[in-house]
Write an enzyme that holds these catalytic residues in place. Structure first.
Site, mmCIF file in Angstrom:
data_model
loop_
_atom_site.group_PDB
_atom_site.id
_atom_site.type_symbol
_atom_site.label_atom_id
_atom_site.label_comp_id
_atom_site.label_asym_id
_atom_site.label_seq_id
_atom_site.Cartn_x
_atom_site.Cartn_y
_atom_site.Cartn_z
ATOM 1 N N SER A 102 39.519 55.426 40.191
ATOM 2 C CA SER A 102 38.886 54.457 39.676
ATOM 3 C C SER A 102 37.548 54.450 39.851
ATOM 4 C CB SER A 102 39.645 53.045 40.484
ATOM 5 O OG SER A 102 39.424 51.838 39.448
ATOM 6 N N LYS A 154 36.344 25.874 33.378
ATOM 7 C CA LYS A 154 35.517 26.349 34.631
ATOM 8 C C LYS A 154 36.487 26.424 35.639
ATOM 9 C CE LYS A 154 32.031 26.343 35.845
ATOM 10 N NZ LYS A 154 31.235 27.585 35.743
#
Length: 285
Positions: A102, A154
């Site tokens: 990764s 949010k």
């Protein structure tokens, strides 16, 4: 008898080739502290600069051992290595130890050549996000959660609320963007060396042996054998270490003197430690 040769100025040791080595080991994340250091650009920038400033070194060696982490910090470290290599006109040899997967592999492709141990793990060219779901936990504890937002999104992916399919879809779109950046970077650096394999960019990972066949690495071997074969028996590796902490100790070594602080840090970062452990365990480490 102790040899004084290593203490002589390099000009008196002209038959010896010295290779600066920077060790980039650990999970990749912004921040970190003296009790649980992370691998990020701020932590390694000075080491990289000092390694590339060695005018007499024919190459810079970088040892990578990382299961990944932050894609941003991975790319920042990659970019700094390439910028220094171009500025100083230095070739970069990357040596993979246990794992370069990764974000760890993103850093590894900064090398002009990647040399991996046959039993190492390489690849995992993908993007993963992980969190915990605590839906119903607060209710069982008798705690009422209150969240107030300006902007309907949010509180996206709030772990204390039921999973919202729209939130998950948005996260997947972000992951695809980051994944494409990763793919483009690997293709740019590895080019024609990459095999035509449909699993190459799926997040799959392989042993060093298989990675060599797929073009993810250039050679199988270990650092000292490779360097001796290329630069002779008198090659010497000079580890470019991290700055020392107060009282001349490296920061992680000071934990025992500050047990109270260490316990507080461990309590506040418990989940982070679990996630870090999970990163390593994905690759059997």
């Amino acid at each position: 008898m102790v040899s004084l040769r290593s203490y002589l100025p390099r000009r008196f040791r002209k038959d010896e080739t010295v290779i600066p080595l920077v060790r980039l080991h650990g999970t990749i994340a912004a921040g970190g502290n003296q009790f649980r250091p992370s691998l990020n650009l701020a932590a390694v920038a000075s080491q990289l600069q000092r390694a590339f400033d060695d005018k007499q070194a024919p190459v810079v060696a970088i040892s990578v051992n990382s299961p990944g982490g932050s894609p941003v910090q991975s790319r920042l470290i990659f970019r700094r290595i390439r910028d220094l290599a171009e500025e100083k006109n230095k070739k970069v040899l990357v040596f993979v130890e246990d794992v370069a997967a990764s974000g760890g592999y993103m850093i590894a492709v900064a090398g002009d050549e990647i040399i991996a141990d046959p039993s190492s793990i390489v690849g995992s060219i993908g993007v993963v996000s992980a969190s915990f779901g605590f839906t119903g936990l607060l209710e069982k504890l008798g705690v009422e959660r209150r969240v107030y937002t300006a902007g309907k999104n949010k509180a996206t992916l709030d772990p204390f609320r039921p999973e919202n399919p729209a939130d998950v879809e948005h996260l997947k779109e972000l992951q695809l963007d980051v994944h494409q950046v990763f793919i483009d970077l690997v293709k740019e650096r590895r080019g024609a060396r990459l095999a035509d394999d449909p699993n190459l960019f799926t997040g799959m990972f392989w042993s060093g042996v298989r990675g060599h066949g797929l073009g993810l690495v250039d050679q199988l071997g270990d650092m000292h054998s490779v360097l001796r074969a290329r630069y002779g028996e008198k090659v010497r590796v000079r580890i470019v270490s991290a700055p020392r902490g107060f009282l001349g100790r490296r920061l992680p070594g000071a934990v025992a003197q500050f047990q109270g602080q260490a316990l507080a840090a461990a309590a506040s970062e418990g989940l982070n430690a679990v996630e870090e452990r999970a990163l390593w365990s994905r690759f059997g480490l």
